[in-house]
Design a protein around this motif. Sequence first.
Motif, mmCIF file in Angstrom:
data_model
loop_
_atom_site.group_PDB
_atom_site.id
_atom_site.type_symbol
_atom_site.label_atom_id
_atom_site.label_comp_id
_atom_site.label_asym_id
_atom_site.label_seq_id
_atom_site.Cartn_x
_atom_site.Cartn_y
_atom_site.Cartn_z
ATOM 1 N N GLU A 113 57.020 15.130 21.709
ATOM 2 C CA GLU A 113 55.970 15.221 22.730
ATOM 3 C C GLU A 113 55.644 13.835 23.268
ATOM 4 O O GLU A 113 55.607 12.853 22.508
ATOM 5 N N GLY A 115 55.666 14.125 33.186
ATOM 6 C CA GLY A 115 55.823 15.575 33.131
ATOM 7 C C GLY A 115 56.625 16.123 34.297
ATOM 8 O O GLY A 115 57.210 15.369 35.090
ATOM 9 N N GLU A 141 56.902 23.328 35.630
ATOM 10 C CA GLU A 141 57.703 24.252 34.804
ATOM 11 C C GLU A 141 58.527 25.237 35.620
ATOM 12 O O GLU A 141 59.363 25.937 35.072
ATOM 13 N N SER A 196 55.753 21.672 29.947
ATOM 14 C CA SER A 196 55.270 20.460 30.630
ATOM 15 C C SER A 196 54.303 20.813 31.751
ATOM 16 O O SER A 196 54.288 21.949 32.243
ATOM 17 N N SER A 244 55.207 15.890 28.554
ATOM 18 C CA SER A 244 56.179 16.948 28.282
ATOM 19 C C SER A 244 56.298 17.175 26.780
ATOM 20 O O SER A 244 55.993 16.283 25.978
#
Length: 531
Positions: A453, A458, A461, A505, A511
């Motif tokens: 993580e 990010g 999605e 994310s 993410s």
Amino acid sequence: MILIVDDRPENILPLRKILELHQFPVDSAESGEEALKKVLKNNYSVIILDVQMPGMDGFEVANAIAGFSKARDTSIIFLSAVNTEKKFITKGYSSGGIDYLTKPVDPDILVLKVKTLHRLYKQQEELREAQKALQKEVEVRKRAQEALAERMQELQSVMESLPQIAFTVTTDGRIEYVNNHWFLYSKDAHTFPELHPDDHSVCEGWEVARVCGEEFVREVRLCDLHTKAYRFYLLRIVPVRQEGSILRWVGTFSDIHSQKVTAEMLEQEVSKRTQELLAKNNELERTNHELQQFAWVVSHDLKEPLRKIQVFNDMVKENYLKDNPEAVSYLDRSIRASARMSRLIKDLLAYSQLTVPAPFMPTNLNELMQELLVDFEETISRKKAKITIETLPVVEIVPGRIRQVFQNLISNALKFSRQDQAPEISIRAELISRKDIDSPASETGDYCRIVVEDNGIGFDEKFLDRIFVIFQRLETQGNYEGTGIGLAIAKKNIDKHGGLIWARSKVNEGSQFVIVLPLVQRPEPVVVMKS
């Protein structure tokens, strides 16, 4: 019970005492009329009847008693002190008497006669009871036979309506009944259909099953009487039981010729396709090997010209163009393009080599991570990144390939960090019960879930289906360097380990990459194709 009939009480008393002394229950009557009333009410085994009585004499009483069905088994002994002539004795016997005694009577003889007649009466009673029981049994058996015949008729009706060849067999193996379909393969109802020469063992198997009382099922080939061709049938013979005993056997021949022929054709087709597949697979393996060789040769041959381009560009830049900013800018762009091309060739070579088999071995992921972080020391220090690694398990893997996975994930986390915030990366693991991204944790699980993580830029999605595809990039080349192969390499490596990899994310919120790996590699089952 014994009945004494005499009009004089003084004659009854001594006879009563003698009989009671021998344990006989005794009753008495002092006239013929009274005797008849008592006979209608009670059962007597023996009646001792005086011949000479006022009103009805003994012969008349005996004739009347003979008409009573209730007294048909009662024996009558006549006693007489006056009528001793032969004609009276004959009349006594013809009136239904069993014996005719004259007075004075010998008590012992009388007792013996009464005992004999009483025993005969009891035997007749027992015989009547036995006859009743036998009659009842006969009726029960008759009803059972009728019910059996009715069920047999129903069975035969059902068998006639069946599309199969149907028949019944007695417990000793004789054919009892056949339906009309039987005569397509047999000339008469008592001869078994003609079997294929290779199927004659079926008869022996059926005989063994019959003796053991077990269901018999076998594939057979029967010869059609008209076409003389053999067809496949499924023979099934099952016992019909009642109260644990086998009454008969019911058998059927079900036509499976079409299914059998289709199955054989399908098996031949499968065998043919399998051979073709094996040939294609061998060809594919050869082609794949050639491609690997080609990729290696091409990448090796391309690296050297690129290296020379980079060196000569650097030399031209340093020695001849220091005072020409515009030319330096063009050369810098050429050098960066050469560097990107070099990375691309390196990644392509790494991706092509993933198909080469490699040995699995138990590996401590903690040691692997510590070795990996050494490679990122300069980047971590420059970006002031913070990396937290919790205790990781020992997993059976190909160390070099899983190292590639984490190398790509950590490299991406450092690369795609936000400008205003230092990268923070956490790596944690737990055991889970099954191969599933969202499987619950289990201390005795056979899989481990590893989560990497970060707090980077990010991504949306909606692009999840693209990030693990080769050459797919979510960021432009100008913003972040990369070839778009790293995550494709990671996914292929995880697939080779029988695991899963997925991502979660949000834009500007970091993410999370989730990896599921089996703790121990198990060999895949080998499927053997029948030829």
